[in-house]
Design an enzyme around this catalytic site. Structure first.
Site, PDB file in Angstrom:
ATOM      1  N   HIS A 158     -53.410  14.925 -17.600  1.00  0.00           N
ATOM      2  CA  HIS A 158     -53.069  16.603 -17.085  1.00  0.00           C
ATOM      3  C   HIS A 158     -51.201  16.826 -18.039  1.00  0.00           C
ATOM      4  O   HIS A 158     -50.638  16.110 -17.370  1.00  0.00           O
ATOM      5  CB  HIS A 158     -53.611  17.024 -16.393  1.00  0.00           C
ATOM      6  CG  HIS A 158     -54.339  17.384 -15.330  1.00  0.00           C
ATOM      7  ND1 HIS A 158     -54.776  17.003 -14.086  1.00  0.00           N
ATOM      8  CD2 HIS A 158     -56.191  17.827 -16.266  1.00  0.00           C
ATOM      9  CE1 HIS A 158     -56.216  17.268 -14.316  1.00  0.00           C
ATOM     10  NE2 HIS A 158     -56.829  18.301 -15.535  1.00  0.00           N
ATOM     11  N   CYS A 254     -49.818  20.980  -9.396  1.00  0.00           N
ATOM     12  CA  CYS A 254     -51.124  20.813  -9.322  1.00  0.00           C
ATOM     13  C   CYS A 254     -51.923  21.635  -8.088  1.00  0.00           C
ATOM     14  O   CYS A 254     -53.022  22.200  -7.791  1.00  0.00           O
ATOM     15  CB  CYS A 254     -51.736  19.175  -9.574  1.00  0.00           C
ATOM     16  SG  CYS A 254     -50.925  18.146 -10.750  1.00  0.00           S
TER      17      CYS A 254
END
Ligand code: ARG
Length: 260
Positions: A158, A254
């Site tokens: 990511h 996150c």
């Protein structure tokens, strides 16, 4: 944020999840509470919660819920079947908070892969989780320029695992997670004195997965080199231990989705 009541590693959709030390759930709960308290007490952040759901262990990683901008949100469409069950829960939470929710037609993992830089453009990752065509949707919906960056390593799957925009146009990034073209894009758009690169060891400790609120930066076990470099740029680093979440391939950033 979403409490880790059901957090565990039961499948492996990134290399971090292939380790053999199981998650210590009660330690994870302590670590998550410390992150939440630090955000509220130090930075005076207000935290809204997504109710945890049994069988959705990665729901804690709310960064992936959506890309939120103004009063609209582009919802995640997870690449892996294992996480698709999270979508209706994130959708309902965003709607309850008053956002208009748009669903993308292709894989897109929210603020894990789309980050506003300096209030004027979006840096967006693709290849591992998000389809590059989702970047066009962001640009169309919000009228923002989007710079697409290919993520070419499995560990930094990511964009928020290898790049973090900070206020004032500063940026933390791990150059090795990008290809030559991606690095050129970063270098052409972020002035050299604003770029702060991290080492492999720092990157593997999720040094780029930072949450910045005002002058505070919340990070998993920051190195003293990085803390000092951020201090010199006017930030104060709050170090945390998020070891249990690293086992799932996530850290401070996150575990949060910025709404304002
Ligand atoms: N286990 C999760 C996954 O692989 C971790 C997500 C981390 N989130 C993030 N924004 N990088 O999808």
């Amino acid at each position: 944020m979403s409490p880790p009541d059901y957090f565990e590693v039961t499948y492996a959709i990134n290399p971090w999840m292939k380790g053999d030390t199981p998650v210590d759930r009660s330690l994870a709960i302590q670590q998550w509470n410390q992150l939440r308290s630090a955000l509220c007490d130090k930075a005076r952040a207000r935290v809204s919660l997504v109710k945890p759901v049994a069988g959705l262990p990665d729901l804690v990683f709310t960064a992936n819920a959506a890309f939120v901008y103004g009063d609209r949100a582009i919802l995640a469409r997870f690449k892996n079947e294992e996480r698709r069950g999270e979508e209706p829960h994130f959708r309902a939470s965003l709607e309850t908070l008053g956002y208009t929710v748009v669903e993308p037609p292709v894989a897109f993992e929210g603020a894990g892969d789309a980050l506003v830089y300096d209030g004027r453009l979006v840096l967006a990752g693709y290849r591992q989780r998000t389809e590059v065509s989702a970047h066009q949707l962001i640009s169309r919906e919000f009228g923002l320029p989007v710079l697409s960056l290919e993520l070419h390593t499995e560990h930094f799957y990511h964009l928020d695992t290898c790049l973090c925009p900070l206020d004032g146009g500063h940026l933390i990034y791990y150059p090795e997670a990008f290809d030559e073209y991606g690095l050129k894009v970063i270098e052409a758009n972020v002035p050299e004195e604003k770029r702060l690169s991290v080492t492999g060891a720092e990157a593997r400790n999720f040094a780029c997965n930072a949450v910045q609120v005002g002058r505070y930066i919340f990070l998993n076990q920051p190195s003293s080199r990085l803390s000092q470099a951020l201090n010199r740029r006017g930030f104060e680093v709050v170090g945390l231990d998020l070891s249990e979440f690293l086992k799932a391939g996530g850290s401070a950033k996150c575990l949060t989705l910025r709404l304002a």
